[in-house]
Structure formats: structure tokens, C-alpha cells
Design a protein around this motif. Structure first.
Motif, mmCIF file in Angstrom:
data_model
loop_
_atom_site.group_PDB
_atom_site.id
_atom_site.type_symbol
_atom_site.label_atom_id
_atom_site.label_comp_id
_atom_site.label_asym_id
_atom_site.label_seq_id
_atom_site.Cartn_x
_atom_site.Cartn_y
_atom_site.Cartn_z
ATOM 1 N N SER A 90 -0.277 8.209 -1.583
ATOM 2 C CA SER A 90 0.913 7.704 -0.884
ATOM 3 C C SER A 90 1.355 6.310 -1.294
ATOM 4 O O SER A 90 2.293 5.771 -0.705
ATOM 5 C CB SER A 90 0.677 7.751 0.628
ATOM 6 O OG SER A 90 -0.685 7.654 0.942
ATOM 7 N N ASP A 91 0.729 5.682 -2.284
ATOM 8 C CA ASP A 91 1.086 4.294 -2.584
ATOM 9 C C ASP A 91 2.512 4.146 -3.136
ATOM 10 O O ASP A 91 3.047 5.048 -3.777
ATOM 11 C CB ASP A 91 0.080 3.695 -3.578
ATOM 12 C CG ASP A 91 -1.184 3.240 -2.862
ATOM 13 O OD1 ASP A 91 -1.563 3.892 -1.868
ATOM 14 O OD2 ASP A 91 -1.787 2.229 -3.272
ATOM 15 N N PHE A 133 -3.319 7.057 -5.367
ATOM 16 C CA PHE A 133 -3.922 7.320 -4.053
ATOM 17 C C PHE A 133 -2.937 8.042 -3.127
ATOM 18 O O PHE A 133 -2.789 7.703 -1.957
ATOM 19 C CB PHE A 133 -4.447 6.028 -3.424
ATOM 20 C CG PHE A 133 -5.797 5.637 -3.978
ATOM 21 C CD1 PHE A 133 -5.910 5.207 -5.287
ATOM 22 C CD2 PHE A 133 -6.943 5.712 -3.209
ATOM 23 C CE1 PHE A 133 -7.146 4.869 -5.831
ATOM 24 C CE2 PHE A 133 -8.192 5.384 -3.737
ATOM 25 C CZ PHE A 133 -8.286 4.965 -5.056
ATOM 26 N N ASP A 166 0.864 -1.181 0.000
ATOM 27 C CA ASP A 166 0.000 0.000 0.000
ATOM 28 C C ASP A 166 0.911 1.245 0.000
ATOM 29 O O ASP A 166 1.460 1.590 -1.039
ATOM 30 C CB ASP A 166 -0.962 -0.062 1.189
ATOM 31 C CG ASP A 166 -1.958 1.077 1.171
ATOM 32 O OD1 ASP A 166 -1.980 1.841 0.178
ATOM 33 O OD2 ASP A 166 -2.704 1.246 2.148
ATOM 34 N N ASN A 167 1.131 1.832 1.165
ATOM 35 C CA ASN A 167 1.754 3.161 1.165
ATOM 36 C C ASN A 167 3.274 3.148 1.321
ATOM 37 O O ASN A 167 3.844 2.273 1.961
ATOM 38 C CB ASN A 167 1.136 4.001 2.272
ATOM 39 C CG ASN A 167 -0.359 4.141 2.041
ATOM 40 O OD1 ASN A 167 -0.786 4.406 0.932
ATOM 41 N ND2 ASN A 167 -1.149 3.906 3.073
HETATM 42 MG MG MG Z 1 -2.675 3.905 -0.090
#
Ligand code: MG
Ligand code: F6P
Length: 430
Positions: free
Chosen positions: A277-278, A275, A240-241
Motif C-alpha cells: 500500500s505504500d 509493501f 507510508d501508505n
Molecule cells: Mg506501508
């Protein structure tokens, strides 16, 4: 073949619902994110503010205006990479506008739209408009990075100590898994306004301990039953981030390697800024560089250790364009069979974060007691072991015990528990 055939037959989260988080996101959060992106390319730095930058920034600002005036969502011009699938789904959705659209689709569209503006430019191809924000957020997390790096060293010693038994190994596994989970609590698209002290309070070891009670669906025992005997397996992490969360993910990944549970951890980044910060490929390199720039011996050593794991291919990366489509993951068998085949080689697939969870569950209004396995169908029928580590930052939530939703509604005075990042799930199915 109809790639939409297995979409859940349940109403989607929609920006049309004024009581939803989707509505708040579309009317408030997204315009701010979009305008920050326009500012990024206009202000500061060489090449910023050149004629093309101004043009791109203008189009980005127009997008914010479209959202605020509830304009129709237009198909992409053909010819750009990755747009066909968006246009196909848009065609199916019919005439939709920003405040009358599936939340998941509309939000993914924004990031694809911004990426296309750079892709079709002359001088800004491949530019990640969120990179500066991502780097800044990691710098703000230095206190927790230091603390967790120290804890990781201790944990590694405990893992290798002779007295270590199975029960102890489980405790260490749970601890590192929870570090990885709560790394998801502080991403930029939701918590961009926290100052350094607030951030540190949310990220440290004490915060992780105190948050244990907030894991509202916890399948850790079922997970441990399967992974306790793992020996040199392959684990995939759908990242994710960037920054702090990636740091926490790599701690977890190196625990798997150190313990001998895995011989390879395959990391799946995004193929453009997504998105906010990915993680992109560039962010992985960026993290290692930033860690060394901190000039703290143990953190430099940790970065070098990770570089070694990449060099020896114990850490690998795998890019696929499916992650930046608007498809929920139930469509993977039809929309990205090659990716599914790749994941089927893995012994455990870990999906990090809120958006991955929304895509796993289809971002629809499942009753909260729906079993996780049922909500992620047909992915749960493809022979994968699926684990999701997610702090709750959107309305969808499944896998709860009867009565839990009512208790949470009472505790939070409404649906805020679904969105605040204070609660989390460790949901697993094999
Ligand atoms: Mg994210
Ligand atoms: O609008 C907030 C939001 O963008 C959600 O839509 C999204 O699910 C979340 O933030 C991103 O969170 P994460 O980085 O955990 O996927």
C-alpha cells in the motif's frame, strides 16, 4: 567504507523464529499477497492475460511457492536497477532461505523482485501491481474521509480565530497529529480483509479519541517544545501508505502550512509499488483524482486546495531510491549520504508507519525500554529532528517505560500488542 558498520549489535527479527510475527508473515501473509499480485495482472482489464502477463504471473506464483517450500533466496540477475545492494547484502548473509533470513531483508526482497519482473518486461515496465487494491481501499474509506475533511475545515477556522492562544494551538496540533498517526492503522498488507463498516469504525474521529490511551510511547510534549515556535520551517514526511493514510498525512501537512509553522512540506514517496500500500508519485495524483470523483463539494475543494499547495511548491515531492532498498536507516550516512544531506536541510523529519519504524530501529530485538534515540543511532547523531508516527504492526518496540511491556503482555495475553495495530507510538528525538 563498510556500510554495515553501524548495524545494531542485537539479534534481528528473523523468519526462522516460529514464535515471531516474521514467521507468520512469511508462511501466511506473503504468499497471499504475492498470489493476489499474480491475479491482478492475469484477470480483467485490457492487456491483462496477454502472453507476457501470464509469464510474469507465473514467475510471481513461483515466488510464492519458493516461500512455502523454504527455498534458498537467490541473488538477482545483474544489470537491473537497484539490485546490487540486495545482492551485496545477500552475499554477506551467506546461504539463506525464506524461513531462515532476516525478516526485513526478506520482505524488502519480495517487493524488489516483483518490481524487477516488470522492469525487465517489454510491455509492463513500471506497472504497479498494487494500484488497483490501493484505489479500492480509498473508496472504502469514504465515510472517514468525509468526517475528517469536515473536522479539518473546523480546525482551520479555530486556528485562525482571534481568540486562539498557544494552549489552543497545541490542542489543535495534537489532534491533527493523532489523525495523521492513526491513519497508519488500516494499511492493506495487514488489514486487507476488513469490510467497509469495520474500516469506518477504525478510522473515524471517535476511534481516534478512544485510541489515545493506546499510545504507549508518547513524546508529544518534547516535540511541542521544539515545534511550538516554528515559523515558516521545512518539514519532511517520509510517507507510508496511499489512500486514507496519505489523506491524513496531507491534512497534517496542510495544518503545518496554514498555521505558518511550515512554509514547505516535502513528501517522500516510493519509486515503485512497495509493501502493497505504500505511496508512489502516481498515488498522490491518484488520491486527488479520487477525491474529486467522490463528487462531494467540500472534498473536491480540499483536493483543489492541495493542488494549489503543490502548484505553489508549499507541498513538494522528493523521490530517492534508498527507501526501496533493504537498508535499515542507520546505514543512511554511508549508503545514501546525498539523501541525508537533503534531510539535514529540514527542520523536522517525520517517518510514517510501521516499516519506517522497523528500518529506523534496525528491526532487531531491542529491550523495549531502550531509548528511541539509542535505537536509531547513528541517525540520531546527524543533526536531524526525527519524529515517528507508527501504529505497532511488528515485533520491535522501544521507548517504553519500565513495567509497560509486562502490563501490555498481560493485557493482550502475549505479544499480540506488538502486532495488532491497536497500539501506537509518537517517538521523537532532537
Ligand atoms: Mg506501508
Ligand atoms: O507483514 C505485515 C507488514 O508488511 C509488516 O511487515 C510491515 O511492517 C507492515 O505490514 C507494513 O506496515 P506499514 O504500512 O505501516 O509500514
Amino acid at each position: 567504507m563498510n556500510i554495515y558498520q553501524s548495524d545494531p549489535k542485537v539479534a534481528c527479527s528473523s523468519t526462522a523464529d516460529p514464535n515471531s510475527f516474521a514467521y507468520v508473515a512469511c508462511t501466511k501473509r506473503w504468499p497471499d499477497i504475492i498470489r493476489d499480485a499474480a491475479d491482478d495482472i492475469e484477470q480483467g482489464g485490457e492487456r491483462r492475460g496477454d502472453a507476457e502477463a501470464k509469464k510474469i504471473a507465473g514467475r510471481i506464483r513461483d515466488l510464492a511457492h519458493d516461500l512455502e517450500t523454504d527455498a534458498p533466496i537467490e541473488p538477482f540477475e545483474h544489470g537491473l536497477s537497484g539490485v546490487t545492494e540486495y545482492n551485496d547484502e545477500l552475499g554477506r548473509l551467506g546461504c539463506v532461505s525464506w524461513l531462515n533470513c532476516k525478516w526485513l531483508f526478506a520482505e524488502c526482497y519480495i517487493y524488489r523482485y516483483i518490481a524487477c519482473l516488470f522492469a525487465e518486461s517489454t510491455h509492463w515496465k513500471g506497472y504497479d501491481v498494487f494500484e488497483n487494491a490501493k484505489r479500492g481501499a480509498f473508496t472504502s474509506s469514504s465515510k472517514a474521509v468525509d468526517e475528517l475533511a469536515t473536522r479539518f475545515m473546523e480546525l482551520r477556522e479555530e486556528l485562525h480565530s482571534k481568540e486562539g492562544n498557544e494552549q489552543q494551538k497545541k490542542l489543535l496540533f495534537v489532534e491533527i497529529l493523532e489523525i495523521c498517526l492513526w491513519g497508519n492503522a488500516t494499511d492493506l498488507s495487514l488489514l486487507g480483509t476488513l469490510d467497509m463498516a469495520q474500516l469506518a469504525n477504525r478510522q473515524g474521529r471517535q476511534a481516534i479519541k478512544e485510541s489515545q490511551k493506546n499510545i504507549i510511547d508518547n513524546d508529544i510534549d518534547a516535540l511541542w517544545k521544539d515545534v511550538a515556535t516554528f515559523n515558516h520551517k521545512r518539514v519532511d514526511i517520509i510517507l507510508d501508505n496511499a489512500g486514507f493514510e496519505l489523506f491524513a498525512d496531507l491534512l497534517f501537512a496542510s495544518f503545518l502550512i496554514e498555521s505558518g509553522m511550515a512554509s514547505t512540506v516535502v513528501l517522500h514517496p516510493k519509486d515503485f509499488g512497495w509493501f502493497v500500500s505504500d505511496v508512489t508519485m502516481n498515488d498522490i495524483k491518484g488520491l486527488l483524482g479520487q477525491m474529486k470523483d467522490m463528487n462531494v463539494d467540500k472534498i473536491t475543494k480540499l483536493a483543489e486546495y492541495w493542488e494549489g499547495l503543490f502548484a505553489s511548491r508549499q507541498f513538494e515531492t522528493f523521490e530517492h531510491s534508498f527507501w526501496t532498498t533493504a537498508h535499515p536507516y542507520c546505514r543512511m550516512p554511508y549508503a545514501a549520504p546525498d539523501l541525508l544531506k537533503e534531510l539535514q536541510k529540514s527542520d523536522l523529519v517525520v517517518f510514517k508507519g510501521d516499516l519506517n519504524y522497523r528500518k529506523l530501529t534496525g528491526d532487531v530485538h531491542w529491550p523495549s525500554t531502550t531509548p528511541f534515540q539509542a535505537a536509531i543511532c547513528p541517525l540520531s547523531q546527524q543533526g536531524l529532528r526525527v519524529l515517528t508516527l507508527r501504529t505497532n504492526k511488528a515485533d520491535v518496540c522501544v521507548g517504553l517505560e519500565p513495567g509497560m511491556e509486562e502490563r501490555l503482555n498481560k493485557e493482550a495475553g502475549g505479544p499480540a500488542w506488538r502486532r495488532s495495530g491497536k497500539y501506537a507510538v509518537i517517538s521523537y528525538c532532537n
